[in-house]
Design a protein around this motif. Sequence first.
Motif, short mmCIF file in Angstrom:
data_model
loop_
_atom_site.label_atom_id
_atom_site.label_comp_id
_atom_site.label_asym_id
_atom_site.label_seq_id
_atom_site.Cartn_x
_atom_site.Cartn_y
_atom_site.Cartn_z
N ILE A 143 0.86 -1.18 0.00
CA ILE A 143 0.00 0.00 0.00
C ILE A 143 0.90 1.23 0.00
CG2 ILE A 143 -1.76 1.30 1.23
CD1 ILE A 143 -2.70 -1.31 2.47
N ILE A 144 0.81 2.02 -1.06
CA ILE A 144 1.63 3.23 -1.16
C ILE A 144 1.00 4.30 -0.28
CG2 ILE A 144 2.58 4.96 -2.73
CD1 ILE A 144 2.18 2.92 -4.99
N LYS A 145 1.73 4.74 0.73
CA LYS A 145 1.17 5.64 1.73
C LYS A 145 0.64 6.94 1.13
CE LYS A 145 3.81 4.02 5.73
NZ LYS A 145 4.78 4.39 6.79
N GLU A 146 1.40 7.52 0.21
CA GLU A 146 1.01 8.83 -0.31
C GLU A 146 -0.22 8.76 -1.22
OE1 GLU A 146 3.84 9.24 -4.27
OE2 GLU A 146 4.36 10.34 -2.46
N LYS A 147 -0.63 7.55 -1.62
CA LYS A 147 -1.80 7.40 -2.48
C LYS A 147 -3.06 7.04 -1.70
CE LYS A 147 0.48 6.45 -6.85
NZ LYS A 147 0.50 5.58 -8.06
N VAL A 148 -2.95 6.87 -0.39
CA VAL A 148 -4.15 6.59 0.42
C VAL A 148 -4.90 7.90 0.62
CG1 VAL A 148 -5.00 5.75 2.64
CG2 VAL A 148 -2.98 4.70 1.61
N PRO A 149 -6.15 8.01 0.16
CA PRO A 149 -6.89 9.28 0.31
C PRO A 149 -7.13 9.61 1.78
CG PRO A 149 -8.31 7.54 -0.56
CD PRO A 149 -6.93 6.99 -0.55
N GLU A 150 -7.32 10.88 2.04
CA GLU A 150 -7.43 11.36 3.41
C GLU A 150 -8.57 10.69 4.18
OE1 GLU A 150 -6.24 13.10 6.76
OE2 GLU A 150 -5.18 13.19 4.83
N TYR B 218 5.74 2.51 2.21
CA TYR B 218 4.71 1.49 2.06
C TYR B 218 4.24 0.91 3.39
CZ TYR B 218 6.64 1.13 -2.72
OH TYR B 218 7.10 1.38 -3.99
N SER C 5 -11.52 0.11 -0.71
CA SER C 5 -12.66 1.02 -0.88
C SER C 5 -13.67 0.90 0.26
CB SER C 5 -13.37 0.72 -2.21
OG SER C 5 -12.51 0.92 -3.30
#
Length: 260
Positions: free
Chosen positions: A17-24, A63, A143
Amino acid sequence: MTARHRLEECEVAVKFIIKEKVPEHAWWDDEMLGRVPTEVMIMSLVEHENIVKCLDLFEDDLYFYLPPTPRPNFSRRASYDLFECIEQSKHKRLSEADARYIFAQVVEAVHYLNSQGIAHCDIKDENLVIDRDFKVKLIDFGSAVVADPNAPAPFYTLFFGTTAYASSEVLRKQPYQAPPAEIWTLGVLLSYLLTGHSPFPTEADAIEGRVHVRERAGGPRISSDALGLMARCLERDPARRADVGEVRAHVWLQGALVRG
């Protein structure tokens, strides 16, 4: 990526899981785990035979790494996602008996999640892993949403699932509740299991709830009970649509988890 768990001495599939791509909106503050994506929190808490569970959690600056619980029949060589299973079947569709067995397991997983206030929000063939015995595990909670199971389901305006499985109210861009939208996805999944096709040739058909069942010419007819359940899942009006209790109690699924 695949890896070998040194303590359990088994092969596992590791999700990155790419941390910077997890939405707020998809972060969760947990007393034990700290600030983690909601899917990490869910997978660490759920306990159901048809749902993947986290074995460990590792992280670095970029990650989170999630190796799921190993299962003997879910090794790399013995398991497929459901999309692959359907594609490899003789007519790119399953027999009604196999479809019924698989669907019943998915319904059990959804029923369990609903009791915990969790909606997966992206149930589809690619998020279901199946082994040689047709045992199913639901994966990928990226999701998912969590709400109080004892309170009325909240309404959402953002949708992060898969458009081909999106409910009529989502496609109409109306505020929607996750549980009824989840039932709609079950109806679409059931169509893929039984026919190999979506029940909606176009998005306009999905918006209006116009179901088209594509049966194979010369093949066995789909039972009226199966079609009746599909229709209840794909009811255009979410207030009139079946809930998971009705789906689980439907006559077509009675005894479905018992394999002869």
